[in-house]
Each structure stands twice: as structure tokens, then as C-alpha cells.
Scaffold this motif. Sequence first.
Motif, PDB file in Angstrom:
ATOM      1  N   ALA A  27       0.848  -1.191   0.000  1.00  0.00           N
ATOM      2  CA  ALA A  27       0.000   0.000   0.000  1.00  0.00           C
ATOM      3  C   ALA A  27       0.881   1.238   0.000  1.00  0.00           C
ATOM      4  O   ALA A  27       2.011   1.214   0.480  1.00  0.00           O
ATOM      5  N   LEU A  28       0.354   2.312  -0.554  1.00  0.00           N
ATOM      6  CA  LEU A  28       0.960   3.631  -0.426  1.00  0.00           C
ATOM      7  C   LEU A  28       0.156   4.373   0.629  1.00  0.00           C
ATOM      8  O   LEU A  28      -1.048   4.599   0.470  1.00  0.00           O
ATOM      9  N   ALA A  29       0.813   4.761   1.736  1.00  0.00           N
ATOM     10  CA  ALA A  29       0.109   5.215   2.927  1.00  0.00           C
ATOM     11  C   ALA A  29      -0.286   6.683   2.903  1.00  0.00           C
ATOM     12  O   ALA A  29      -1.075   7.111   3.756  1.00  0.00           O
ATOM     13  N   HIS A  30       0.241   7.466   1.955  1.00  0.00           N
ATOM     14  CA  HIS A  30      -0.084   8.900   1.908  1.00  0.00           C
ATOM     15  C   HIS A  30       0.139   9.389   0.484  1.00  0.00           C
ATOM     16  O   HIS A  30       1.265   9.668   0.090  1.00  0.00           O
ATOM     17  N   GLU A  31      -0.940   9.479  -0.279  1.00  0.00           N
ATOM     18  CA  GLU A  31      -0.840   9.955  -1.658  1.00  0.00           C
ATOM     19  C   GLU A  31      -1.994  10.884  -1.991  1.00  0.00           C
ATOM     20  O   GLU A  31      -2.947  11.037  -1.222  1.00  0.00           O
ATOM     21  N   ALA A  65       0.440  -4.035 -11.712  1.00  0.00           N
ATOM     22  CA  ALA A  65       0.923  -5.172 -12.488  1.00  0.00           C
ATOM     23  C   ALA A  65       2.353  -5.564 -12.121  1.00  0.00           C
ATOM     24  O   ALA A  65       2.686  -6.753 -12.047  1.00  0.00           O
ATOM     25  N   GLU A  66       3.212  -4.563 -11.868  1.00  0.00           N
ATOM     26  CA  GLU A  66       4.632  -4.844 -11.658  1.00  0.00           C
ATOM     27  C   GLU A  66       4.970  -5.191 -10.214  1.00  0.00           C
ATOM     28  O   GLU A  66       5.806  -6.076  -9.964  1.00  0.00           O
ATOM     29  N   PHE A  67       4.322  -4.518  -9.259  1.00  0.00           N
ATOM     30  CA  PHE A  67       4.694  -4.697  -7.855  1.00  0.00           C
ATOM     31  C   PHE A  67       3.538  -5.200  -6.988  1.00  0.00           C
ATOM     32  O   PHE A  67       3.714  -5.379  -5.791  1.00  0.00           O
ATOM     33  N   GLY A  68       2.373  -5.393  -7.593  1.00  0.00           N
ATOM     34  CA  GLY A  68       1.227  -5.851  -6.826  1.00  0.00           C
ATOM     35  C   GLY A  68       0.575  -4.772  -5.978  1.00  0.00           C
ATOM     36  O   GLY A  68      -0.140  -5.092  -5.012  1.00  0.00           O
ATOM     37  N   LEU A  69       0.814  -3.496  -6.302  1.00  0.00           N
ATOM     38  CA  LEU A  69       0.204  -2.413  -5.531  1.00  0.00           C
ATOM     39  C   LEU A  69      -1.290  -2.687  -5.352  1.00  0.00           C
ATOM     40  O   LEU A  69      -2.010  -2.893  -6.330  1.00  0.00           O
ATOM     41  N   SER A  70      -1.736  -2.688  -4.097  1.00  0.00           N
ATOM     42  CA  SER A  70      -3.102  -3.101  -3.800  1.00  0.00           C
ATOM     43  C   SER A  70      -3.968  -2.011  -3.200  1.00  0.00           C
ATOM     44  O   SER A  70      -5.193  -2.103  -3.271  1.00  0.00           O
ATOM     45  N   LEU A  71      -3.342  -0.988  -2.590  1.00  0.00           N
ATOM     46  CA  LEU A  71      -4.121  -0.008  -1.852  1.00  0.00           C
ATOM     47  C   LEU A  71      -3.405   1.338  -1.867  1.00  0.00           C
ATOM     48  O   LEU A  71      -2.183   1.388  -1.744  1.00  0.00           O
ATOM     49  N   VAL A  72      -4.177   2.406  -2.005  1.00  0.00           N
ATOM     50  CA  VAL A  72      -3.658   3.767  -1.886  1.00  0.00           C
ATOM     51  C   VAL A  72      -4.519   4.506  -0.871  1.00  0.00           C
ATOM     52  O   VAL A  72      -5.748   4.536  -0.981  1.00  0.00           O
ATOM     53  N   VAL A  99      -8.571   4.436  -0.510  1.00  0.00           N
ATOM     54  CA  VAL A  99      -9.184   4.862   0.746  1.00  0.00           C
ATOM     55  C   VAL A  99      -9.346   6.379   0.698  1.00  0.00           C
ATOM     56  O   VAL A  99      -8.349   7.109   0.673  1.00  0.00           O
ATOM     57  N   PRO A 100     -10.584   6.907   0.671  1.00  0.00           N
ATOM     58  CA  PRO A 100     -10.792   8.362   0.622  1.00  0.00           C
ATOM     59  C   PRO A 100     -10.795   8.965   2.028  1.00  0.00           C
ATOM     60  O   PRO A 100     -10.910   8.252   3.031  1.00  0.00           O
ATOM     61  N   GLY A 275       8.155  13.843 -16.273  1.00  0.00           N
ATOM     62  CA  GLY A 275       9.554  13.866 -15.874  1.00  0.00           C
ATOM     63  C   GLY A 275       9.803  13.741 -14.387  1.00  0.00           C
ATOM     64  O   GLY A 275      10.951  13.845 -13.928  1.00  0.00           O
ATOM     65  N   GLY A 276       8.745  13.499 -13.602  1.00  0.00           N
ATOM     66  CA  GLY A 276       8.891  13.371 -12.160  1.00  0.00           C
ATOM     67  C   GLY A 276       9.172  11.950 -11.719  1.00  0.00           C
ATOM     68  O   GLY A 276       9.276  11.032 -12.543  1.00  0.00           O
ATOM     69  N   GLN A 277       9.253  11.774 -10.416  1.00  0.00           N
ATOM     70  CA  GLN A 277       9.597  10.475  -9.858  1.00  0.00           C
ATOM     71  C   GLN A 277       8.432   9.499  -9.864  1.00  0.00           C
ATOM     72  O   GLN A 277       8.625   8.289  -9.892  1.00  0.00           O
ATOM     73  N   GLY A 278       7.207  10.018  -9.806  1.00  0.00           N
ATOM     74  CA  GLY A 278       6.026   9.172  -9.877  1.00  0.00           C
ATOM     75  C   GLY A 278       5.732   8.419  -8.595  1.00  0.00           C
ATOM     76  O   GLY A 278       6.522   8.383  -7.650  1.00  0.00           O
ATOM     77  N   TYR A 279       4.551   7.794  -8.573  1.00  0.00           N
ATOM     78  CA  TYR A 279       4.112   7.018  -7.420  1.00  0.00           C
ATOM     79  C   TYR A 279       5.001   5.799  -7.183  1.00  0.00           C
ATOM     80  O   TYR A 279       5.041   5.275  -6.065  1.00  0.00           O
ATOM     81  N   GLY A 280       5.691   5.353  -8.205  1.00  0.00           N
ATOM     82  CA  GLY A 280       6.488   4.133  -8.092  1.00  0.00           C
ATOM     83  C   GLY A 280       7.894   4.337  -7.571  1.00  0.00           C
ATOM     84  O   GLY A 280       8.643   3.366  -7.438  1.00  0.00           O
TER      85      GLY A 280
END
Length: 320
Positions: A27-31, A65-72, A99-100, A275-280
Motif C-alpha cells: 500500500a501507499l500510505a499517503h498519496e 501489475a509490476e509490484f502488486g500495488l493493492s491499496l492507496v 481509501v478516501p 519527468g517526475g519520480q512518480g508514485y512508483g
Amino acid sequence: MRTLHTTGPRVRTTAGPLPCAAVRGPALAHEHLVLDLDLRGDGAAVLDAHRHGDQVTGELAELHAEFGLSLVVELSCRGMGRDPRALARIAERTGVAVVPATGWYYEPFHPAGLDGASVEELTATLLAEARDGLDGTGIRPGVLGEVGSHGDTPSAPEARVLRAAARAARETGLSVATHAQLGRGGLAQLDLLTGEGLPAHRVAVGHQDLLDDPAVHRELARSGAYVAFDTVGKESYQSDDVRLRLLLELLEAGHADRALLSCDISRHGYLRTEGGQGYGHLFRSFLPRLRAAGADDDLVDLLTRRNPLRFLTGASTEEI
């Protein structure tokens, strides 16, 4: 045959309650997926659902697809240009649960009239959204945040917002994620929140990777609060070298179960297509460096999956 997860702790997503047992990947805990913090009028601090939605969706789908990201955990709250319908569309198109949130950001972004509202009035607003949904959509929030302050001590309006968030969290069973501007003021935030009876383990203190003060991180963790290293990759604020050192110090102090990781993508220039770092960036750059420093698969899973789920639900280590 699909396995049905009918018991155990659940998180609230744009599609409704989701069993933690169904969250198999990180999961990404703060986006932020949709955002408008454009005080200066230059359009930089914006993630527009129409102009940037396809870019955001493409990044999340690729990470799924690449890392199995499941939740933001999407922390765009009141006054931050949130759009729950757009979040629901992104979740449906990517297969990544979202998660809103509800709450209020720090004072420069408070909507007109908020300064005169009492803690009781603010609490009632949050409780209504938790009950009825966000902005007339019926989509209920899964977290209170990012509730903000700036400086070492919250201003009076910020203190009222924090107190209201704590009261609403106690009543609803939601957790509170904070915005501590440049990492400062986290201990004062925690004092206000716990002073309203909210247990520390239902609090994530934000942007601590911008504060080069391991003693503060240890104190927050010892209290039971989560320590958010959530601006990974934002090199203009802090280098990832420093972030890694601070995180390793927290881990070596025995607080691996209190750390959260994310990138806090908060403007379209951070997207990879621009050109940024992105969520990944967390998965492609920072976690490989953490592994090279000695982190194994179980530790990475703790930091990127189990800790966010425990924060959101208040579940114990044994339950996740």
C-alpha cells in the motif's frame, strides 16, 4: 474458485468495506490522486481529474501489475480539491483500492468561515460525512486526514480541527493522518489528539522524513503513534540519503512496526509522464536501497502492507 474474505478487520474504500485479508500487496500510505492546492495560480500544485486522470491511472495500473500495488490511502480532504467520484473511477480502472479521506488541511488552505467554527460544529461535519458520504456521493471516508498544522505549535484554528478530528475518530473508529509542515510540530499534534482520548496507535504523524531529528521519531514511536516517512523521492525538500538514514535509525531502535512509507505525489510535475519520480519511486528506487541496507522480505511487507492496514483499522499485529 475465488476465496471470500468475510471476517477480520476491514478498511473503507471507494467501493465499500474491504477485508484486510484481501489486500495481498503493498500500500501507499499517503498519496494524492486528485488535488487542487493552487494558491499561487500557476497550476503547479494540481492533479486535475480530467487533465491528469489518465496519467495517474496509468501509473497505478503499472504498479499494480509490476509490484502488486493493492491499496492507496488518498489524503485529499476538504479544501484540497478532493473528488470522490474520480477516485472511484481510478480504483475501478486500475484494480487498486483507494481509501478516501475527510478533514481539513493546515490553516492557509482552510475554507472561508472555518476560523469561526467551534470544535463541536467541526466534529458534526466530519461525523455527517462519515455517516452519509463525501460531497453527496455516498462514498464514505476511510480515514481522517491529512489534518494539518504548521510550525512547532498548531494555530488556534488548526488546534480546533485536530480536536474535531480526534473526536470524530473516536466516534467512527477511523484513524487520523496528519500533515506536519516540513515535519515540525508532530509531538504537539499528538498531544492534542490523544488529549481528546484518541489512542496514539490511531494516529500517523506526517512528513517525519523532512525532520532530521531521530529523537522525535523515537518519541512518537514509543508513544504508539505511526511515524510517516511519506515524501520519499521529494529531493527538493530532503534527500533520499537522509530519509534512508533516518528510517534505518528508527528501525534499529526497534520501531519497525511504527513506520509508514509513501511518496506524497502532490503536483502534476511529479508524475513520470512529466519527468517526475512518480508514485512508483518508493518501489523502484527507495526500497531497493533499503534492501541493500539489510531489509528482508518480511520487513518490507511490514512497512508497506501490514503497517498501513494496522494504522487504518487499529488492528493488532496478530490480526494482520
